[in-house]
Design a protein around this motif. Structure first.
Motif, PDB file in Angstrom:
ATOM      1  N   GLN A  95     -56.890  16.679  -3.794  1.00 13.94           N
ATOM      2  CA  GLN A  95     -55.998  17.295  -2.815  1.00 13.94           C
ATOM      3  C   GLN A  95     -54.605  16.681  -2.859  1.00 13.94           C
ATOM      4  OE1 GLN A  95     -58.456  15.909   0.275  1.00 13.94           O
ATOM      5  NE2 GLN A  95     -56.886  14.607   1.167  1.00 13.94           N
ATOM      6  N   LEU A  96     -54.384  15.719  -3.754  1.00 15.18           N
ATOM      7  CA  LEU A  96     -53.067  15.085  -3.831  1.00 15.18           C
ATOM      8  C   LEU A  96     -52.044  16.111  -4.292  1.00 15.18           C
ATOM      9  CD1 LEU A  96     -54.087  11.736  -5.551  1.00 15.18           C
ATOM     10  CD2 LEU A  96     -53.619  12.127  -3.152  1.00 15.18           C
ATOM     11  N   PHE A  97     -50.860  16.069  -3.708  1.00 13.74           N
ATOM     12  CA  PHE A  97     -49.878  17.091  -4.086  1.00 13.74           C
ATOM     13  C   PHE A  97     -48.444  16.581  -4.134  1.00 13.74           C
ATOM     14  CE2 PHE A  97     -47.547  17.851  -0.187  1.00 13.74           C
ATOM     15  CZ  PHE A  97     -48.346  17.212   0.732  1.00 13.74           C
ATOM     16  N   ASP A 104     -47.352  11.435  -0.057  1.00 18.44           N
ATOM     17  CA  ASP A 104     -48.682  12.010   0.119  1.00 18.44           C
ATOM     18  C   ASP A 104     -49.411  11.372   1.300  1.00 18.44           C
ATOM     19  OD1 ASP A 104     -50.329  13.854  -2.097  1.00 18.44           O
ATOM     20  OD2 ASP A 104     -51.518  12.943  -0.504  1.00 18.44           O
ATOM     21  N   PHE A 107     -48.172  12.548   4.688  1.00 22.15           N
ATOM     22  CA  PHE A 107     -48.385  13.962   5.058  1.00 22.15           C
ATOM     23  C   PHE A 107     -49.108  14.105   6.391  1.00 22.15           C
ATOM     24  CE2 PHE A 107     -50.871  17.996   4.544  1.00 22.15           C
ATOM     25  CZ  PHE A 107     -49.786  18.855   4.575  1.00 22.15           C
ATOM     26  N   GLY A 108     -50.224  13.398   6.534  1.00 23.89           N
ATOM     27  CA  GLY A 108     -50.997  13.481   7.776  1.00 23.89           C
ATOM     28  C   GLY A 108     -50.198  13.022   8.984  1.00 23.89           C
ATOM     29  N   ASN A 111     -47.538  15.378  10.037  1.00 20.49           N
ATOM     30  CA  ASN A 111     -48.082  16.562  10.712  1.00 20.49           C
ATOM     31  C   ASN A 111     -48.419  16.270  12.174  1.00 20.49           C
ATOM     32  OD1 ASN A 111     -47.978  18.416   8.633  1.00 20.49           O
ATOM     33  ND2 ASN A 111     -49.921  17.734   7.771  1.00 20.49           N
ATOM     34  N   MET A 160     -53.625   8.482   9.593  1.00 20.92           N
ATOM     35  CA  MET A 160     -53.630   9.202  10.875  1.00 20.92           C
ATOM     36  C   MET A 160     -54.315   8.367  11.952  1.00 20.92           C
ATOM     37  SD  MET A 160     -54.408  13.071   9.557  1.00 20.92           S
ATOM     38  CE  MET A 160     -56.100  12.760   9.171  1.00 20.92           C
TER      39      MET A 160
ATOM     40  N   ILE B 177     -59.429  22.993  -0.885  1.00 19.37           N
ATOM     41  CA  ILE B 177     -58.147  22.311  -0.757  1.00 19.37           C
ATOM     42  C   ILE B 177     -57.537  22.606   0.612  1.00 19.37           C
ATOM     43  CG2 ILE B 177     -55.811  22.139  -1.684  1.00 19.37           C
ATOM     44  CD1 ILE B 177     -57.046  22.859  -4.420  1.00 19.37           C
ATOM     45  N   ALA B 180     -59.190  20.520   3.109  1.00 19.75           N
ATOM     46  CA  ALA B 180     -58.780  19.127   2.991  1.00 19.75           C
ATOM     47  C   ALA B 180     -57.404  18.914   3.603  1.00 19.75           C
ATOM     48  CB  ALA B 180     -58.785  18.698   1.526  1.00 19.75           C
ATOM     49  N   GLN B 181     -56.493  19.872   3.375  1.00 23.00           N
ATOM     50  CA  GLN B 181     -55.149  19.701   3.943  1.00 23.00           C
ATOM     51  C   GLN B 181     -55.161  19.957   5.449  1.00 23.00           C
ATOM     52  OE1 GLN B 181     -53.928  18.100   1.880  1.00 23.00           O
ATOM     53  NE2 GLN B 181     -53.161  19.045   0.014  1.00 23.00           N
ATOM     54  N   ARG B 184     -55.891  17.083   7.338  1.00 21.53           N
ATOM     55  CA  ARG B 184     -54.765  16.176   7.532  1.00 21.53           C
ATOM     56  C   ARG B 184     -53.711  16.825   8.416  1.00 21.53           C
ATOM     57  NH1 ARG B 184     -52.471  13.280   2.491  1.00 21.53           N
ATOM     58  NH2 ARG B 184     -52.853  15.109   1.206  1.00 21.53           N
ATOM     59  N   GLY B 185     -54.123  17.873   9.118  1.00 21.21           N
ATOM     60  CA  GLY B 185     -53.237  18.469  10.114  1.00 21.21           C
ATOM     61  C   GLY B 185     -52.248  19.467   9.580  1.00 21.21           C
ATOM     62  N   ILE B 201     -47.176  24.614  -0.306  1.00 27.70           N
ATOM     63  CA  ILE B 201     -47.014  23.651  -1.401  1.00 27.70           C
ATOM     64  C   ILE B 201     -48.207  22.702  -1.528  1.00 27.70           C
ATOM     65  CG2 ILE B 201     -45.578  21.748  -2.267  1.00 27.70           C
ATOM     66  CD1 ILE B 201     -43.174  23.229  -1.103  1.00 27.70           C
ATOM     67  N   PRO B 202     -48.663  22.112  -0.411  1.00 35.42           N
ATOM     68  CA  PRO B 202     -49.817  21.186  -0.536  1.00 35.42           C
ATOM     69  C   PRO B 202     -51.093  21.878  -1.004  1.00 35.42           C
ATOM     70  CG  PRO B 202     -48.748  20.949   1.600  1.00 35.42           C
ATOM     71  CD  PRO B 202     -48.143  22.138   0.953  1.00 35.42           C
ATOM     72  N   ILE B 205     -50.072  23.204  -5.340  1.00 32.02           N
ATOM     73  CA  ILE B 205     -49.973  22.189  -6.392  1.00 32.02           C
ATOM     74  C   ILE B 205     -51.351  21.679  -6.821  1.00 32.02           C
ATOM     75  CG2 ILE B 205     -49.126  19.856  -6.897  1.00 32.02           C
ATOM     76  CD1 ILE B 205     -46.523  20.667  -5.552  1.00 32.02           C
ATOM     77  N   PRO B 206     -52.207  21.266  -5.873  1.00 35.55           N
ATOM     78  CA  PRO B 206     -53.549  20.854  -6.321  1.00 35.55           C
ATOM     79  C   PRO B 206     -54.320  21.991  -6.995  1.00 35.55           C
ATOM     80  CG  PRO B 206     -53.183  20.208  -4.039  1.00 35.55           C
ATOM     81  CD  PRO B 206     -52.039  21.066  -4.429  1.00 35.55           C
ATOM     82  N   ILE B 209     -53.105  22.304 -10.577  1.00 32.62           N
ATOM     83  CA  ILE B 209     -53.596  21.178 -11.364  1.00 32.62           C
ATOM     84  C   ILE B 209     -55.063  21.398 -11.721  1.00 32.62           C
ATOM     85  CG2 ILE B 209     -54.160  18.718 -11.243  1.00 32.62           C
ATOM     86  CD1 ILE B 209     -51.554  18.398  -9.635  1.00 32.62           C
TER      87      ILE B 209
END
Lengths: 284, 269
Positions: A95-97, A104, A107-108, A111, A160, B177, B180-181, B184-185, B201-202, B205-206, B209
């Motif tokens: 999930q890294l972007f 990265d 990000f949390g 948000n 977070m 994905i 998962a994002q 993270r809110g 974007i988040p 991109i994954p 990839i």
């Protein structure tokens, strides 16, 4: 933060040919600061369960209580729950972007609407907790090793500062050294931050080494729950559902059958070593 | 939310339609697409609607499921309808500045809406009742004559089957994905268009990839099994054109002749 689950059920894609009763009437509770292991073979409903605990999926019926929040039924308000119950997915490095590790992990927290200063502090703390030197912060998350990528992803959730941390097989696909490092950092985080940790795992050795209490899922039902000793005393039932007890526990069992007087509560190599040394002390 | 995307998804069931020769189904679908443009009034569409409902009974695909395939096209359909509504000349019913609605515009908009809906609805029968593998086998077989003029039929079919094969995988991946994002809110459905685009974007991109990684892995796996194009390649399952296919063809021709007749009659009324 404590967690209570009452009569939780979840039906996946109701009304279609793919309908599946993924969770069937599960109840359990987790006290603040506990380290819980959640085990069950593939498809037993572990992932579905943990996604409901942090609000990604809403329960079909039943109640989840996280701290003071009560989540009931389909229309429950789960906004912001993901900041209280941090969930690290399987293979979280996928999930890294962002362009840099720093971004990265931030990000949390961003948000959550925190201030820049607070975000910076949290990124630094999270990196330290997972054992990443801050000098790596400006590197691309795609340019580091597999184990480090995973740490970055875990740090992204830690930043977070959730009261409950759930990790879905955090060691899958890592080499033994990477596995030990990740699990040791999780133990350190648990101790330092006083987080409640739920570790989803396939490895009996891992849960035996780190967890206080275990929950065993089978086909969406809570089959067993209790302390290590309570759960691992059901070796035959565990084997029937494709699980097992730690290898060292099996070995101790075999030794007991050969009249070597070892106790039943041997779950880790360390336990076994101590008991065997004790035994040898008696013999000599 | 992504689970709702049904285009290009096979619906497992044991019906006659499922067992038809894919080549026939492809050709009939093409014929259907052409025929739809001959329908010029509401009687024709009514008959078409009834036929589609019957076909959904025969192929054991619930109507609800079929209608779901329209969902991703709502925006496109809305734009088409609006353009037709405001851009058609004729007897003016209502006017406000440069906006005006004409009688012809209303019927034109309704027509386009029906046409697009039936286009999607009818063609989705093909993908609902045919597994991707048989579908591409059908396409390959239909393209075979073109091999004479150096059209790489097998390669095209292979690329298609790989693409189709990866649709559910990529949807699943996107779902994962997104979860998962979201964990993270990430706010995916809040704010204005710019904010929403940024929120993608988040996810993208994954996804890219992982798509590249999968493509790479698949290429290596194919090479390690010495895959090389279509020459002298044999097939495990042959396509057989049977009696039921002839019957299906006849039924289709009759039904469509009926619909077009009704359409003509309706036009005369």
């Amino acid at each position: 933060m404590n967690l209570k689950v009452e009569n939780l059920s979840y039906i996946y894609a109701p009304g279609t040919p793919h309908e599946k009763h993924a969770i069937k009437d599960i109840s359990f509770s987790v006290e603040s600061g506990e380290f819980i292991g959640l085990i069950g073979h593939s498809g037993s409903g572990k992932s579905t369960l943990v996604q409901q605990l942090n609000g990604l999926e809403k329960p079909t019926s039943g109640t989840i209580t996280v701290g003071d929040r009560v989540i009931t039924g389909k229309n429950a308000d789960t906004k912001g729950l993901c900041f209280e119950v941090g969930l690290v997915f399987q293979y979280p490095e996928q999930q890294l972007f962002a362009e840099t590790i720093y971004q990265d992990i931030a990000f949390g927290p961003s948000n959550m609407g925190l201030s820049q200063k607070e975000i910076d502090l949290r990124v630094r703390t999270a990196m330290e907790l997972v054992g990443l030197p801050f000098s790596m912060a400006e590197k691309s998350p795609f340019a580091v090793s597999g184990g480090q990528k995973r740490r970055v992803a875990i740090a992204g959730v830690l930043a977070m500062e959730p009261g409950i941390l759930i990790l879905d097989e955090p060691t899958a696909g890592l080499d033994p050294k990477g596995r030990d490092e990740i699990l040791d950092s999780i133990r350190k985080i648990h101790k330092q931050m006083g987080m409640t940790v739920i570790l989803v795992s396939h490895s009996m050795e891992d849960v035996a080494k780190y967890c206080d209490r275990l929950l065993v899922l089978n086909e969406g039902e809570l089959m067993l729950s209790g302390t290590l000793a309570e759960v691992f005393s059901h070796a035959d039932e565990l084997k029937k559902v494709g699980l097992s007890v730690p290898q060292v526990t099996q070995m101790a069992q075999k030794l007991r059958e050969k009249d070597i007087n070892l106790p039943e509560n041997i779950f880790t190599v360390q336990d076994a070593l101590q008991e065997i040394l004790k035994l040898r002390g008696k013999l000599c | 939310m992504l689970k709702d995307i049904t285009i290009g998804q096979y619906y497992p069931s044991e019906s006659v339609v499922h067992k038809l020769d894919p080549r026939l189904k492809i050709l009939l679908t093409l014929a259907y697409i052409v025929a739809i443009f001959f329908i010029g009034n509401f009687w024709g569409f009514l008959a078409l609607g009834v036929s589609c409902m019957l076909l959904s009974k025969i192929s054991k695909i619930p109507m609800k499921y079929l209608l779901k395939s329209l969902k991703p096209l709502i925006v496109l359909m809305a734009i088409t309808a609006l353009l037709n509504l405001f851009m058609t000349d004729g007897k003016v019913l209502w006017q406000w500045g440069i906006f005006r609605i004409t009688e012809e515009g209303i019927s034109m908009a309704a027509f386009m809406l029906l046409r697009v809906s039936f286009l999607v609805l009818g063609t989705s029968f093909l993908t609902y009742t045919t597994t991707p593998i048989t579908l591409t086998a059908g396409i390959e077989s239909l393209l075979k004559p073109l091999k004479k003029i150096k059209v790489p039929a097998h390669e095209i079919a292979m690329m298609m089957s790989i693409a189709l094969r990866f649709i559910p995988t990529l949807i699943e991946e996107t779902d994962k994905i997104m979860s998962a994002q979201k964990a993270r809110g990430a706010a995916l459905s809040e704010g204005n268009i710019l904010k929403r685009a940024k929120a993608l974007i988040p996810i993208l991109i994954p996804l890219f990839i992982s798509a590249f990684r999968r493509a790479d892995e698949l290429a290596v796996a194919m090479e390690s099994r010495c895959y090389h194009g279509g020459d002298n390649r044999t097939k495990m399952n042959f396509l057989r054109y049977g009696k039921k296919d002839t019957v299906a063809l006849l039924v289709f021709v009759l039904v469509f002749a009926g619909i077009l007749c009704l359409n003509l009659l309706g036009g005369l009324l």
